[in-house]
Scaffold this active site. Structure first.
Site, short mmCIF file in Angstrom:
data_model
loop_
_atom_site.label_atom_id
_atom_site.label_comp_id
_atom_site.label_asym_id
_atom_site.label_seq_id
_atom_site.Cartn_x
_atom_site.Cartn_y
_atom_site.Cartn_z
N SER A 1 -37.33 56.39 -21.81
CA SER A 1 -38.61 57.10 -21.83
C SER A 1 -38.46 58.52 -21.30
O SER A 1 -39.36 59.35 -21.44
CB SER A 1 -39.65 56.33 -21.02
OG SER A 1 -39.16 56.07 -19.72
N CYS A 2 -37.33 58.82 -20.67
CA CYS A 2 -37.07 60.17 -20.16
C CYS A 2 -36.89 61.15 -21.32
O CYS A 2 -36.57 60.75 -22.44
CB CYS A 2 -35.81 60.20 -19.32
SG CYS A 2 -35.87 59.15 -17.85
#
Lengths: 202, 172
Positions: free
Chosen positions: B28-29
């Site tokens: 998700s980064c």
């Protein structure tokens, strides 16, 4: 707010990991007919935001895993992770077939991993409950198959966002009969550690 | 490709004219890279969350979208008023776990927040490989403008960004 950990408390967390996952691994052995054993749990703190080298697997290697939200007295997030080849061992044992690659990863295979996680987590929580008197219930698992680092970092980032304790209890389990490793992580919510230590009187 | 300087979670790395920058295993980064055509310098932050709600926004500005972009500007020695001469590359922001009971959509919100901040500063995004459900790794070669994005079970994406970024062609 982060709980202070001394040696006694760290030992207690390891013991929680042992007792909880001991039951979970027995359930997995019953399910598969293969004897699984636990390695000593580790308590990992993640105070810098840097990802610890959870799981002795290469960062870009393929892993299969689930996360389940746990509500109640020992609320948090539970995750099971299996390197791809280990997941294939589970599939071979449980459904006598395994996908070659990601493109063959059908819903059947996903539900097998979800079910394994459900059974193991249910037993883990029961073990904790018997020891502490805590009441907990879990939500259905969410599934992912991707690079180890991407899966782990997604779990960690959600934990950071949810203001959870930056702490994970990691337990690895294996079986001598196959080339297999499984990993269990528990990320308790802030405040729950104090509650646990209170119940244990430490 | 040249030796790659990797940005770990929440970290910032940078280079000028030579070498490569990258991130491994973005879930998700979002790998957020800014390039300055004037100085040929590039800076990369491994952004983890959209907003800062921790005490470490000062010590680890790369961790949050809202603090990472200003930190990249400082590193590239570019005041906000002149930020529009920079170019941006965004990689990551996937949602790996399907059917979450409480979807936090962190990947999506990281990407949205970064787009909002970049557009406020009038920084153009020249390359983007974001959202979806897969994890990614990438490398960007500062000298050649070549970017390579890898995802599990997919053919790597390679693109020459030298023209879009205004990279000086040097004689061999």
């Amino acid at each position: 707010m982060t709980t202070t950990l001394n040696e006694l408390r760290t030992d207690a967390l390891r013991e929680i990991g042992n007792i909880g996952l001991g039951g979970a691994v027995t359930a997995l052995s019953d399910l598969t007919g293969v004897l699984f054993t636990l390695e000593a749990p580790q308590v990992l703190t993640m105070d810098t935001g840097a990802l610890p080298s959870l799981c002795c697997v290469a960062p870009e290697s393929l892993v299969v895993g689930t996360v389940s939200r746990v509500n109640g007295d020992w609320a948090g997030e539970a995750a099971f992770l299996f390197p791809w080849e280990s997941a294939r061992v589970l599939w071979q044992i449980l459904v006598q077939t395994a996908p070659e690659g990601l493109e063959d990863l059908s819903e059947l295979y996903q539900s097998v991993i979800n079910e394994v996680s459900n059974i193991m987590l249910g037993n883990y929580l029961q073990g904790i409950s018997q020891m502490t008197g805590f009441t907990m219930h879990m939500e259905p698992p969410a599934f992912a198959a991707d690079m180890a680092m991407a899966v782990l970092s997604s779990i960690l980032v959600e934990a950071l966002y949810g203001q959870r304790e930056l702490l994970a209890i990691e337990t690895a389990f294996k079986t001598p009969e196959h080339e297999f490793r499984g990993y269990f992580l528990y990320l308790p919510e802030t405040g729950n550690l104090e509650k646990l230590f209170g119940v244990l009187g430490i | 490709m040249a030796e790659v300087k990797l940005a770990g979670m929440g970290e910032i790395v940078w280079t000028r004219s030579t070498g490569a920058l990258g991130c491994i295993g973005l879930g998700s980064c979002v790998g957020t890279l800014l390039f300055d055509p004037r100085t040929q310098a590039a800076a990369l932050a491994h952004v983890m969350l959209p907003e800062a709600h921790d005490h470490d926004a000062l010590t680890m500005p790369g961790k949050y979208a809202v603090t990472a972009v200003p930190a990249l500007l400082r590193l590239l020695d570019t005041p906000q008023t002149l930020a529009s001469r920079l170019k941006a590359i965004l990689i990551g922001g996937g949602e790996l776990f399907q059917n979450r009971s409480q979807a936090l959509r962190i990947g999506e919100r990281n990407v949205e927040t970064l787009h909002r901040i970049l557009s406020e500063l009038r920084i153009g995004v020249v390359f983007e490989h974001t959202r979806g459900s897969s994890g990614r790794s990438f490398e960007f070669d500062v000298a050649t403008g070549l970017i390579r994005v890898r995802a599990v079970g997919a053919t790597p994406v390679e693109q020459d960004l030298s023209t879009a970024l205004g990279i000086f062609r040097r004689a061999a």
